[in-house]
Design a protein around this motif. Sequence first.
Motif, short mmCIF file in Angstrom:
data_model
loop_
_atom_site.label_atom_id
_atom_site.label_comp_id
_atom_site.label_asym_id
_atom_site.label_seq_id
_atom_site.Cartn_x
_atom_site.Cartn_y
_atom_site.Cartn_z
N ALA A 183 0.84 -1.21 0.00
CA ALA A 183 0.00 0.00 0.00
C ALA A 183 0.87 1.25 0.00
O ALA A 183 0.61 2.21 -0.75
N LEU A 184 1.92 1.26 0.81
CA LEU A 184 2.81 2.42 0.86
C LEU A 184 3.53 2.64 -0.47
O LEU A 184 3.72 3.78 -0.91
N GLU A 185 3.93 1.55 -1.12
CA GLU A 185 4.58 1.66 -2.43
C GLU A 185 3.64 2.29 -3.46
O GLU A 185 4.06 3.07 -4.31
N ARG A 186 2.37 1.93 -3.37
CA ARG A 186 1.39 2.43 -4.33
C ARG A 186 0.82 3.79 -3.95
O ARG A 186 0.03 4.37 -4.70
N GLY A 187 1.20 4.31 -2.79
CA GLY A 187 0.66 5.58 -2.33
C GLY A 187 -0.74 5.45 -1.77
O GLY A 187 -1.48 6.45 -1.69
N ASP A 188 -1.13 4.24 -1.35
CA ASP A 188 -2.46 3.99 -0.79
C ASP A 188 -2.43 4.10 0.74
O ASP A 188 -1.37 4.18 1.36
N ASP A 189 -3.60 4.06 1.34
CA ASP A 189 -3.74 4.14 2.79
C ASP A 189 -3.35 2.79 3.41
O ASP A 189 -3.99 1.77 3.13
N ALA A 190 -2.34 2.79 4.25
CA ALA A 190 -1.86 1.54 4.86
C ALA A 190 -2.24 1.43 6.33
O ALA A 190 -1.84 0.49 7.01
N ARG A 191 -3.08 2.37 6.84
CA ARG A 191 -3.30 2.42 8.29
C ARG A 191 -3.96 1.16 8.84
O ARG A 191 -3.61 0.71 9.94
N SER A 192 -4.88 0.55 8.12
CA SER A 192 -5.55 -0.64 8.64
C SER A 192 -4.57 -1.81 8.75
O SER A 192 -4.62 -2.59 9.71
N TRP A 193 -3.66 -1.92 7.78
CA TRP A 193 -2.67 -3.00 7.83
C TRP A 193 -1.68 -2.77 8.96
O TRP A 193 -1.30 -3.70 9.68
N LEU A 194 -1.25 -1.52 9.16
CA LEU A 194 -0.33 -1.20 10.23
C LEU A 194 -0.97 -1.43 11.60
O LEU A 194 -0.33 -1.93 12.53
N ALA A 195 -2.26 -1.10 11.70
CA ALA A 195 -2.97 -1.34 12.96
C ALA A 195 -3.05 -2.83 13.27
O ALA A 195 -2.93 -3.25 14.43
N ALA A 196 -3.23 -3.64 12.24
CA ALA A 196 -3.30 -5.09 12.45
C ALA A 196 -1.97 -5.64 12.97
O ALA A 196 -1.94 -6.56 13.80
N ILE A 197 -0.87 -5.07 12.50
CA ILE A 197 0.45 -5.51 12.95
C ILE A 197 0.65 -5.22 14.43
O ILE A 197 1.25 -6.01 15.17
N LEU A 198 0.12 -4.09 14.88
CA LEU A 198 0.35 -3.63 16.25
C LEU A 198 -0.76 -4.04 17.21
O LEU A 198 -0.77 -3.61 18.37
N ALA A 199 -1.70 -4.86 16.76
CA ALA A 199 -2.88 -5.18 17.56
C ALA A 199 -2.58 -6.11 18.73
O ALA A 199 -3.34 -6.17 19.69
N GLU A 200 -1.49 -6.86 18.66
CA GLU A 200 -1.15 -7.82 19.71
C GLU A 200 0.16 -7.44 20.38
O GLU A 200 0.96 -6.69 19.81
N PRO A 201 0.41 -7.95 21.61
CA PRO A 201 1.70 -7.68 22.26
C PRO A 201 2.86 -8.13 21.36
O PRO A 201 2.80 -9.18 20.73
#
Length: 361
Positions: free
Chosen positions: A17-35
Amino acid sequence: MIAQSLAEGPAGAALLALERGDDARSWLAAILAEPIMAHPDDASLFEGAPAVAFTLTATGPSRALTTLDAHVEAITRSRLEAAHRRIHSGRPPAKREFDLVAGLTGLGVYLLHRHGDSDLLRDVITYLVRLTETGADGLPGWWALDGPTGPGPEWSGGHGNLGMAHGIAGPLALLSLALRRGIRVHGQTDAVRRICRWLDRFRCGHAPHVWWPGAITRSEHDHGDAARSGPHRPSWCYGTPGIARAQQLAGLALGDSHRQCLAETALAWCATDEAQLTQLSDASLCHGWAGLLHTVWRAGVHNERLRAAVPHLLDGLADSLLRQPTPGLLVGETGALLAQHAATTNTQPVTQWDTCLLLND
């Protein structure tokens, strides 16, 4: 924890998403959702805190990244202490001690990517230099305890792994990239040369049609050659592409035009030889079309013949993508799309995602 896997989790989708200039916030949130997983026995460039940190580096400085850096430092220091104790004991390593995917080479890649020159990176490089020293038994220091995928009769004497993902090509590429950036420790140049000489010993075929096996047995090592009927699948992970790219980087770092030319010739042959291309069965970066394409595209900066091979490889990847339902950066569609995007636009990845494959310049 698949959410914190650079190989399989949402990290790849975030980078795409970042490479394409798209919104990556949902993917980044998923990465940080767990300890965050930060145990030294489990965390690596592709798993846990280092994998999350690598992904977040593409988004710029943040408090979370600073916290993750502290975890990566602690993991690296713990892994280094264990590795030096193992060397001192005289025991052979497991490949996950030193390799790119699970070991200290991967942690060194993150440190170089995130911070450039640093004392901790130099400590990793110093360890890799020590790893290249020949033992009293005549085996290289990276000679692994069992086989590439575990114990087995063929691998009763351990194995020497040549590949980029799990073998000595990964340390060679990191040592060479560091040299090219002016980062040098005592013995580093000699270590690069030692690895190159060992790879020369097990090179198969005759110029210009040469290739390397992914791994060799103790018997092959003792006889001084690898008995192979023909080239292995032209994959990034274990095949000629990754091994050749590492040697191209070594040639560039040492000013060794002969080695650079040999590596580029080998890579160009496997990228244009239909007998090798027909062995590719998926689109993935790890062992499919995307890995070969991206290796050739990156190496092609220094070689016109390699650049000329890119369009045909793009066609092969496009055909293979029609049959690639698996998600993920390393073995799935996400990584294949990242490689396709880079070659199609012919632009440097803005996220530098391919640093994790040691394919960047």
